[in-house]
Each structure stands twice: as structure tokens, then as C-alpha cells.
Design a protein around this motif. Sequence first.
Motif, PDB file in Angstrom:
ATOM      1  N   LEU A 255      41.351 -66.648-128.176  1.00 19.38           N
ATOM      2  CA  LEU A 255      41.988 -67.847-127.634  1.00 19.38           C
ATOM      3  C   LEU A 255      42.873 -68.536-128.666  1.00 19.38           C
ATOM      4  O   LEU A 255      43.963 -69.032-128.331  1.00 19.38           O
ATOM      5  CB  LEU A 255      40.917 -68.825-127.141  1.00 19.38           C
ATOM      6  N   TYR A 259      46.703 -69.253-127.888  1.00 22.63           N
ATOM      7  CA  TYR A 259      47.255 -70.603-127.799  1.00 22.63           C
ATOM      8  C   TYR A 259      48.330 -70.842-128.857  1.00 22.63           C
ATOM      9  O   TYR A 259      49.369 -71.462-128.578  1.00 22.63           O
ATOM     10  CB  TYR A 259      46.140 -71.632-127.944  1.00 22.63           C
ATOM     11  N   SER A 295      44.722 -74.810-119.990  1.00 27.53           N
ATOM     12  CA  SER A 295      44.093 -73.495-120.068  1.00 27.53           C
ATOM     13  C   SER A 295      42.690 -73.599-120.647  1.00 27.53           C
ATOM     14  O   SER A 295      41.744 -72.977-120.149  1.00 27.53           O
ATOM     15  CB  SER A 295      44.946 -72.561-120.928  1.00 27.53           C
ATOM     16  N   ASP A 599      43.396 -68.218-117.253  1.00 28.41           N
ATOM     17  CA  ASP A 599      44.321 -68.672-118.289  1.00 28.41           C
ATOM     18  C   ASP A 599      45.731 -68.170-117.983  1.00 28.41           C
ATOM     19  O   ASP A 599      46.702 -68.941-117.940  1.00 28.41           O
ATOM     20  CB  ASP A 599      43.821 -68.139-119.640  1.00 28.41           C
TER      21      ASP A 599
END
Length: 733
Positions: A255, A259, A295, A599
Motif C-alpha cells: 500500500l 499510494y 482508498s 482500491d
Amino acid sequence: MRNRSSAPTAVVDGRLAAIGRFCFRHRRWVLGFWAVVLVVGVLIGGRVFEGSVAGASSATAEADRGSAVVAAADPVKGTVTAVVDGKPVDDPAVRAAVEKAVTEIAALPGVSSAQDAYGSDPAQAALRATDGTASLVTVRMAATSTSAQTDAVTHRLAALNGADGAHVTVGGDLVLQQEVKKQTESDTRFGEMVTLPLTLVVMVLVFGGLAAASLPLIGAIASIGGALLAMFGFSQIMDIDTSVLPIATVLGLGLSIDYALLMVNRFREERGHGAGIAAAVERTAATAGRTVAFSGLTVAVALSGLFVFTSPVLGAVAAAGVSVVVIAVAAALTLVPALLGFAGSRIKAPAAPVPDEGFFSRTVRRVRKRAVLVALACVAVLMAAGAPFLHAEMRSSGAAVLPASSAGRQVAETVDHRFPQVAAAPITVVVEGGAQVAQAYADDVVAKLPGVSGVRAVAPVGDKVSTVDVLVHGDPQGATAKQVVDELRADRGGLKTYVTGGAASVVDFKDELLSRGPWALGLVAAGTLVLLFLMTGSLVMPVKALLMNLLSLGASLGALTLVFQDGWFSGLLGFSPTGGLETFIPVLVFAFAFGLSMDYEVFLLARIKELHQRGHSCTRAVELGVQRSGRIITSAALLMVIVFAGFAAGDMLMVKQMGIALAVAVAVDATLVRCLLVPAAMSLFGEFNWWAPAPLKRLHKRFGLSEHVELPSLEQPAVPAQRPEPVGSAQAV
């Protein structure tokens, strides 16, 4: 490349933009804070592996409650077992060496008892192998014993190796637990070492430069420190199963990279449009930062469904997973803007915006021409891929989660095959009563069941607790064993009993899954539907997204069954199939993969909705949305697959199962679902995609969330409230 506008720009409204401005202006403090988090996380949080528990127990499962009753009646920490092999048991030299070692070990601190195969006690006779060429030495450690005392016993037993030609392998449940912790930590470190360089190479190719590529990597490394620190904190207030640590680490790493990739990509776009560094950071935080926050919320909702279960493993994963998501989002919203302040001038901006025509838009048009055929084909492929999961078997693999080279696993397998009288029974019934009461129960109830192949001698545990080992026909965790568990629980012979053992643990977990699974699924589905409705204002798209995610999840679980139960590619992946899936793995795969799939769904739908609101038809909005987001979604998915595959390359079976399942889920979702099924479905539904009843439309208008932010023009004069840039900042210069 476009000329950079030198005109001051207006301040962007919103909290996320304010966070971006603050972190840019105070980037040294922000970087220093995350550096401290990383150092403390590595030095202190790294100790979480030492405090983890291999096989945390549940207070509600009968198998675990029975084990707790035995532990209370006979308080020992566990056992250390040595297999003495290679020469006849009664060889004089071997016997003398073993008896001497046992005498010395019995006198060591922390040892409750030590026993060898030499003596008249029937229990000692059971420590001889059926072929007479091997024996066991069993050492029971006191409940108050320390790890150092266990290590002293292990070293003394290991010193027997080679004595007079005998070969000694040391294992037992205490050694097994330590090996699980060490192997898990080793696999986690190995996964990080493999994935980080590979992701750097991919990001260099994506961004065309090292400066932009290194920022997501730095953010990911810092977030790992924060994740370790968070999990260490949780380990002080709850039992954290060892298997939770790599799972949470791989989620946080994936993640964080994902991101940060979105943030850096948006920064490059803003720079390409002519924004200065400070303005680009501010606009990135307001737009991509909003996507990251939304998300993270969807992933956290998916993981929160695990809180419904009473299993300590699932509860620990939920707590650790949600905290890791929060840390990944925090790193993206604070650390990445600060890093952009330092390295923004060295990040290459694109020469032109993403073109409206390209591979992805052409793919959408081809799909639209045969939308029905493409949709049916995708659904058929995904359902066929998920079909193997229908015959999946759940198992508690025990020592088999370790690689074949593990001493603990070797000892466990040797005991199972060559020492049947002391091998762990498939089912153990804990009876609250003396040995005579337990024996009568064994004769009257247990021995009469059709699936039972035998009953071992009743073993008294203290004055008021006894155990009955039950042997079954066939697979120790197969259908017959589970049927016997149900029958023993249905007829307790008027006594207070607890049915425990591997088969009982599997039955307990499946019962919990059936009773609480629908509630967990309902919570995740409801949360997801609400979030997507608040974002899109549609009832159709959230339901459609939910169904598509379930299809891609089914494909992932089907692949998991083919590989780890049926043995496909087991040689290539370096493991031996156990005949089933680890009990809690499918639940974790569902929660993690569902969150990750949503996501990408959020990112794609946000672009499509933005374009539709700007006046494009639904058809054109889908084309442009997929075209403009396809490259970044594909890049993010590729990085995720690399991260998951890197962890799957380890030796721990549970980590390997999670890595393969999540890699397949992300790959399927980013290709088959996002590039084919979503465009086909949206083409078929047309404007109906945006339908919702009038009352809900009014509700969305009042409370709806938006991923799209209207940014002020780059040519606008600055508002008076804007603070001057600090001296030395890139924008001021």
C-alpha cells in the motif's frame, strides 16, 4: 516541455491541501519525524517477532478451552524432543551417552522432567521406534522456564549428535515455536530485500528517472518502521500470532508503494501543467491525497470485517492491518509531500499530458463493440478459475508450515511415522474426572463409534483431569475425523468433556466461519456499498463493483486451491502440498484482496465520474477514464504483484499461500476485470450506471463524497492570506 508558469497561484482549499502545504514548508521537521519513526520501529518494533505467539488460542473454541484445562492441571510450558537414530537402541555406548545426558538435563533449572527409552515404565517403552533403531528423549519444561533454559536443554541434547555413531535431531513443540518465529522473521526480511530493488527498477521505468522512483521506496521503508512499531504496541496488550507479522508487513509495503506512486505521478502531472514545486505539492495533496485517503478507508473497511470473528489470529490481523493502512496513508499524505519538497526539482515532468487516444481507449472501444460477448467470457473465465475452491479442504498443518529442512518438522514427522504410541492423536478428549471415570467413558462411548480405529490408554493429568487419545480411520483431519468430533460432542456420556486436537480445531474454525462469516461479509459489503454510493451517487455501480470483486476473489481462491491443495507448480514454488489450505488463509485472502480490488475500483470510477460530470457521455467517460488511469493502475498492480511474489518466495507455507493468492488477485483484477469486464459492463448499462432513487439522490447531494477536486487556475493571483515561502524553498527561488 511546457514553460513553467511564474505567476503566483491561488491557495487550494481543503484540509488535505493544507496538510500538503504544511509538510512542504516544514519538510525538515517532517522528514526528521519519520526518520525517528523508522529508527525506533527497527530497534524496538523489530522485537515484535520475539514477543509473538505461534498459534494463539481462542477463549471460545472448545478445542482451545480443553487445552487450557490440561495446562491448568499440568502446568508445563512445553516439551523438547530429541530423536536418537542411526544405531540400535540398546547399543551400550549409545545407551550410556543418552542416560548421562538425561541425568544432566534433569538437574538443569527450568526442567520439570526428562525421560529416555531405558526403563520398565510402559511410557518409556513407547519411546522406542517400532524397528528398534531409534529412540526418543523427551524433556518437559516447567511453566516458569525461560527461553535461555530451553536453549540450554536443546544444546545439551544436540551435543549427543555423532556420539558413538548416533545421529540426533532436536525438536518438540518449544523448538518448533522458535523455528516458526525465526523462519517468519527471515522470510519477512527476505521478502523486503527482494521486492524493494525490483520495485525501484520498475518505478524507474515508469517515471523515467531515479529521483521520482526513489520517493515511493523511501516512503515504503519509513512506513515499515511505523508498522513494526504499531504491531509491537499491539503485542503488549494482545497475543499477536507469528503468522500475522509478515501478512501485515506485506500489506503495508504494498500500500505504501501504491499510494506514494499515485502522489508522485500526480505531482509530475501538475508540474507538466506549469505549476511550481510548492503549488504542485499543494495540488497533489488536494487531489491524489484525497484518492489515497478514500482508498485507505475502503481497505480499512474490508479489514474491519475480521473483527467480527473471535479467532485471535483474525482479530490480530484486523488490528494490525488497519493500523498498517493508517500508517501507509499517513506516510503518503505527510512524508511524500516533504520528500517532494526536497527532490521536486529533480523529478522529470512529462512533456505532455496523457493522450486521450492510446492502447487503453482502443481496448475499450473494441470491448464496447462486443460488450455482451466480452462480459460473458470474462464471467465464465472467472467462475471457471474459482471452481476449484468448491472442493477446498481446510487444515491445520502444524509442523508442515515449516520447510522440510527444519529440525522441528523433521522430528515431528519422524515421531508420526516411527513412534505411533507417542504421536499426536487426531482427537484428544479431555475428561474432567479421574482415570477410572475416563476409562469407562472411553469404553462405553468412544470405542463404539464407527469411525474410531482405536483408543490409547487413558492418561491422568493431575487428580481430576484425564485425557483420552482417539485414533480414527483415514486422514487425521479428514471427513471421518470431523464426523467423530461431532459425535463425541453430541454424546458426552454424562460427563464434562472437551474434544480437542487438530481435527477438532478445524471443526471449531469452520463452525465460527459459518456462524460469523455472513455477519463479516455483510459488514464489509454494507460498508463498501455505502462508501461507493457516497462517492458515485449511484446504486448500480456499487453493486456491480461488489459482484466483480467477488468474481476476481473467487479466481484467486481457486488458484490457491489448485496450487496448495492439488499441488500444481509445487516443485517450482518449493513446497510439499499438505492436502488442504491453512484454515484462516481464505478468510484473510478475502479481506485483503477485497480491499485491494476496491482500491483500484475507486481510482477508476473516480476518473470516470469526474469526466461524466464534465459533460462527457457515459461511453466517452469510460474511454477517457480507462485511458487516463489505465497506465497508473497497471503500474501500481505490477508493483503489488512484485511485492506479493517476493514474499511468496519465502519458505513459510502460510506466507507463501498469502503471497500467491494476493498476487493472483491483483493481477486478475488489474487486467481482466478493470480493462475488460468493467468497460463491458458499463457499456451495457449506459446511463443507467448512474441511477439511484430520488430520495437517495437528494441524500447524496447533501452528504456525498467526491474524489474530484476543482482546482483554481494556475494563472490566478495569490490570495492575500497566503504565507510567503520559506527562504531557500524551491518556489521562493
